[in-house]
Design an enzyme around this catalytic site. Structure first.
Site, PDB file in Angstrom:
ATOM      1  CG  HIS A  86      -1.981   1.033   1.152  1.00  0.00           C
ATOM      2  ND1 HIS A  86      -1.733   2.354   1.435  1.00  0.00           N
ATOM      3  CD2 HIS A  86      -3.287   0.957   0.803  1.00  0.00           C
ATOM      4  CE1 HIS A  86      -2.858   3.042   1.247  1.00  0.00           C
ATOM      5  NE2 HIS A  86      -3.811   2.214   0.867  1.00  0.00           N
ATOM      6  CD  GLU A 158      -5.427   1.589  -3.160  1.00  0.00           C
ATOM      7  OE1 GLU A 158      -6.598   1.724  -2.800  1.00  0.00           O
ATOM      8  OE2 GLU A 158      -4.484   1.538  -2.353  1.00  0.00           O
TER       9      GLU A 158
END
Ligand code: PGA
Length: 235
Positions: A86, A158
């Site tokens: 992430h 993302e």
């Protein structure tokens, strides 16, 4: 469509318990919804009607690694998915591609599906380097896995500048990037890989985002912290 909820470092114990209670009895198709609570709250969630995910994992096996949580420990808590790479971990914990690769390797040993996050920064986007960045991350993190292993991985696109900002790329742009990711993976390894989109997904944009033909689902942060929001999008 797959929906992954990333709780990040939110909730105190009572809030997590009440969230878990709200998620009882959802009775969705298997693997439609994945909830990724903070490590400490994983045992509060009884993954029936949804699956359980972790937000990270150690790249070490069990042993003397103070403060870490291993893939085998996650597996023993019925965790079947784990987010890796992430952007918040790449940025704040200085995670490298090599480390992310090792984390995925550990997860795969325990049949936990890695959800690999990739995406460009604002600066890279402004310099027209989105595809370059995304391809670089894919190559670096996925290299060295067998075809069988790669078939178990999910990618989450993302854009870093879209996470928690309320900004979302145009649908054509998301579609373009996701198609290129899929083409690249197919071209290199001859496999088809599911790709999710994440970054400021909410009730105002989810209906139009879900019309993007190349998209397999969403990775949702802030919006998924309210169980009512989750129930409304599942409808
Ligand atoms: P957000 O977070 O939905 O709050 O933008 C998404 C993510 O970080 O995965």
């Amino acid at each position: 469509m797959l929906i992954v909820l990333n709780h990040k470092m939110n909730f105190l114990k009572e809030e997590a318990l009440s969230y878990a209670e709200e998620m009882k009895g959802l009775f969705l198709k298997e693997d439609q919804l994945i909830i990724c609570p903070t490590y400490t709250y994983l045992p509060f969630f009884e993954p029936i009607g949804y699956s359980l995910g972790a937000q990270d994992v150690s790249h070490y096996p069990n042993g003397a690694h103070t403060g870490n949580v291993s893939a085998s420990q996650l597996s023993s808590l019925s965790v079947r998915y784990a987010i890796v790479g992430h952007s918040e971990r790449r940025l704040f914990e200085k995670e490298t591609e090599a480390l992310i690769h090792d984390k995925m390797q550990e997860l795969l040993k325990y049949h936990i599906t890695p959800i690999l996050c990739i995406g460009e920064s604002l600066e890279e986007k402004e310099q027209g380097e989105t595809l370059f960045r995304v391809m670089q991350e894919i190559e670096a993190s996925l290299q060295g896995f067998t075809k069988d292993e790669l078939e178990q991985i999910i990618i989450a696109y993302e854009p870093v500048w879209a996470i928690g900002t309320g900004l979302v790329p145009k649908e054509e742009e998301i579609d373009r990037v996701i198609k290129r990711i899929k083409e690249q993976v197919f071209h290199t390894w001859q496999i088809e890989i599911p790709v999710l989109y994440g970054g400021s997904v909410n009730q105002d944009n989810i209906s139009s985002l879900r019309t993007i033909s190349s998209l397999d689902g969403f990775l949702i942060g802030n919006f998924g912290l309210n169980p009512n929001n989750v129930k409304s999008i599942l409808k």
